[in-house]
Design an enzyme around this catalytic site. Structure first.
Site, PDB file in Angstrom:
ATOM      1  N   ASP A 121      32.940  34.365 -37.950  1.00 23.92           N
ATOM      2  CA  ASP A 121      34.293  34.923 -37.976  1.00 23.92           C
ATOM      3  C   ASP A 121      34.708  35.247 -39.412  1.00 23.92           C
ATOM      4  OD1 ASP A 121      36.843  35.694 -37.513  1.00 23.92           O
ATOM      5  OD2 ASP A 121      37.497  33.850 -36.539  1.00 23.92           O
TER       6      ASP A 121
ATOM      7  N   HIS B 223      37.774  36.566 -40.081  1.00 23.14           N
ATOM      8  CA  HIS B 223      39.240  36.601 -40.181  1.00 23.14           C
ATOM      9  C   HIS B 223      39.700  35.355 -40.936  1.00 23.14           C
ATOM     10  CE1 HIS B 223      38.272  38.956 -36.594  1.00 23.14           C
ATOM     11  NE2 HIS B 223      39.310  39.693 -36.926  1.00 23.14           N
TER      12      HIS B 223
ATOM     13  N   SER C 299      33.304  32.397 -31.678  1.00 18.86           N
ATOM     14  CA  SER C 299      33.031  31.436 -32.754  1.00 18.86           C
ATOM     15  C   SER C 299      33.509  30.040 -32.379  1.00 18.86           C
ATOM     16  CB  SER C 299      33.699  31.880 -34.065  1.00 18.86           C
ATOM     17  OG  SER C 299      32.928  32.907 -34.656  1.00 18.86           O
TER      18      SER C 299
END
Lengths: 452, 217
Positions: free
Chosen positions: B102, B104, B155
């Protein structure tokens, strides 16, 4: 793409944290410079000059900062003439899907009399695999009013947990495309546009491209941006491949309301900039405006609706960009609140020159919390509100929002039920309890002047 | 007298006024007031208000970041005095990151910022962090808490793997494990055996403090 890649390598180096801080600072300055002000009592601004200012500020932000490449840590920048050239050459419309199921997606203007197109599906929602997934998508595809379906996210494939970047993710990409196709065939709409398959890795997405049993040239795939105004070489590589394959490209942005860009005003500016990045770097045919509230993960409160409306107006007054409001709701299916949120989102987006997408629910946290019925209502509201003026929409929203806004806190919002609980799995029709809620809200909307 | 100046310091944090926070902190030292009390009754009080306001969306991330800067400025003056007096409490350590797969990180950044502002020593590993990296770093810095975040459902399994790996290596009881992020729910956090979950940054800080208290740390 060569020029963009070159700039991704040769552009100005910036640490990512500095880029975030620069963006924060610039948004704040631009809000002040253009005197952009959120008005909670006028959700749909009737001030054309403010919409134009938001556009100009968004353009300035994009030209100043560029598009940040996380891989190379460089800013991909453009000159004003380059951006204006790309904007000038955008088409007036496109045909998505094929054969009898194809639809024309046109640019829409503020208070446009053309109805919005709806891209539907369990957007951002975790879904069960296999038969339930096919039936969930069929629940959207069988609604004649719906124009396109997209994908939910699978938790497992063949019972195996899907982790990003694993063989199972690649297998899931192919299965998602195959199941979407199966759903539209079962709904009797084999040429219906499929707008995405939801896997995370750009590399895995490519596995879904298959003219026979997957994503065709008349379908599309989403290429995401990272928050805010960021991309990577993997995402640009996906764009390269999708362009050569020839399918549609959707530019997905998830601007955070309350995040780096600040409140509604700054978020509106960065959202315009993210559309511009999608035009010039992603060659996007349409854009998904998936506004995300920093706390409640929805876009259906006053601040959210004001933001998407002014962005829609800014874009449709100044460009031919086709933007789609991804109506993300706090509540879940099987509840009145979700339908109230969808109705508000549908009306606000339609009058502001946007198309529709939805509905997302419960911040995407709950499995199988998506059905075709809420998407039907979203589109019906969009169609019913095409003749409304901005002032009328404001009057409606000021009366309608108090019917649900106290429930938008993600911890408080009613979660509703799953697709399996709300639909008859044999006939794939909504059960009576869900239909009764839908009919109730429909009657209320008619009483409020939305003639669906 | 001391209460009013501590309130003034709290207000500097709320207003994100870095320069004034520094001036007030200097004045507190000159007046011979207790710097530790200034932190607890001034800076922390202000930061609690900021966390609450952000949680209620009365303010947004830029204001939180400015408040954290104001707090940092005042701390740079108050902390050395505490160290001189050797009354500085050992800060609790958190190793935080967005899990593997991930990229983000805004949610994780918000939590890290609020933890820091609430007196934690935060080791931010960034994003796309392999699970063994969380453990390696936690061992290195002798962390109290491992905090893992993700926005992606694909994730989330790595969070489960993190807890399993801690168990396999006989380290599970050594750390408080907290999880959070877009698709993560309280129920899911419990089901994988995490110790804590935060719906938002404000809750994450509260839960971290409560868990430390329960563990007698």
């Amino acid at each position: 793409m060569d020029e963009i890649t070159r700039r991704a390598f040769e552009g100005q180096y910036m640490d990512e944290r500095d880029f975030d801080l620069q963006l924060m600072k610039k948004c704040k300055e631009l809000v002040k410079e253009y005197d952009i002000k959120f008005n909670p009592n006028e959700i749909i601004t009737t001030d054309d000059s403010m919409a134009d200012d938001v556009f100009e500020a968004g353009m300035k932000l994009f030209l100043d900062l560029g598009f940040y490449c996380q891989t190379t840590r460089k800013c991909i920048k453009f000159d004003e003439w380059e951006l204006k050239y790309e904007l000038k050459n955008l088409p007036e419309g496109i045909i998505i899907g094929e054969g009898k199921d194809a639809v024309v997606m046109n640019i829409r203007r503020v208070e446009d009399s053309k109805p919005p197109i709806i891209h539907s599906g369990p957007t951002g929602t975790l879904c069960s695999e296999g038969d339930i997934y096919v039936k969930t998508l069929r629940s959207y595809a069988q609604e004649r009013i719906i124009d396109s379906i997209g994908a939910g996210t699978l938790a497992t494939i063949d019972g195996f947990k899907i982790r990003k970047g694993t063989p199972q993710e690649f297998r899931a990409a192919r299965a998602l495309a195959r199941w979407a196709r199966q759903a539209i065939i079962e709904a009797g709409r084999p040429g219906m546009h499929i707008n995405d398959i939801a896997v995370v890795s750009p590399e895995a997405k490519i596995c879904a491209l298959d003219p026979y049993n997957g994503i065709r040239k008349t379908d599309g795939l989403i290429v995401a941006q990272m928050v805010e105004l960021k991309t990577s070489l993997s995402h640009l590589s996906l764009v390269e491949h999708l362009m050569s394959y020839g399918c549609f490209i959707g530019n997905l942005m998830t601007p955070i309301l309350g995040g780096y860009a600040g409140g509604p005003e700054g978020t509106a500016i960065v959202t315009v900039a993210e559309h511009l990045a999608g035009v010039i770097c992603y060659n996007a045919n349409y854009h998904y405006l998936s506004l995300t509230n920093v706390k409640n993960l929805n876009g259906t409160d006053r601040r959210g609706l004001w933001t998407i409306s002014i962005v829609g107006q800014a874009l449709s007054r100044n460009t031919k960009i086709m933007s789609v409001f991804d109506c993300y709701c706090a509540a879940g299916p099987g509840t009145e609140i979700l339908l109230r949120e969808a109705a508000a989102g549908g009306v606000a987006a339609t009058v502001s020159g946007l198309h529709l997408m939805g509905c997302g629910s419960c911040g995407g946290k709950l499995m199988d919390h998506a059905t075709g019925l809420e998407a039907r209502l979203l589109k019906e509201v969009g169609v019913a509100s095409v003749k409304m003026k901005r002032r009328e929409v404001n009057d409606f929203l000021n009366k309608w929002l108090p019917t649900y806004e106290e429930w938008l806190d993600i911890a408080k919002a009613p979660k509703g039920k799953t697709f399996q609980e709300l639909y008859d799995l044999g006939s794939v029709k909504p059960k009576r309890e869900w239909m009764e809620i839908y009919e109730k809200i429909k009657r209320e909307l008619i009483d409020f002047g939305i003639l669906i | 007298m001391s209460e009013s100046i501590f309130n003034e310091l709290a207000q500097c944090v709320i207003d994100g006024n870095e320069e004034k926070a520094r001036i007030i902190a200097k004045r507190i030292i000159e007046m011979g007031l207790d710097p530790l009390k200034a932190i607890n009754d001034g800076l922390m009080k202000g930061m609690r208000q900021v966390g609450e306001d952000f949680s209620n969306l009365k303010i947004y991330l830029p204001e939180v970041m400015m408040a954290a800067e104001a707090m940092k400025a005042a701390l740079s003056i108050l902390e050395p005095k505490i160290l001189e007096k050797k009354i500085m409490e050992e800060r609790r350590k958190v190793v935080i990151g967005t899990v593997q797969g991930d990229i983000h990180d805004i949610g994780k950044n918000i939590v890290a910022l609020l933890l820091k502002a609430n007196g934690f020593e935060v080791y931010d590993l960034g994003r796309d962090v392999p699970i063994d990296e969380f453990i390696k770093r936690a061992e290195e810095v002798k962390a109290d808490i491992i905090a893992a975040s993700t926005l992606l459902s694909t994730s989330m399994p790595y969070m489960e793997d993190l807890i399993k790996m801690l168990e396999e290596r006989g380290l599970r009881d050594k750390y408080i494990v907290m999880v959070g992020g877009g698709p993560v729910t309280r129920e899911w956090a419990k089901s994988i055996g995490a110790d804590g979950y935060g719906e938002d940054g404000d809750e994450a800080v509260r839960v971290a403090k409560e868990l430390l208290k329960v563990r007698g740390k």
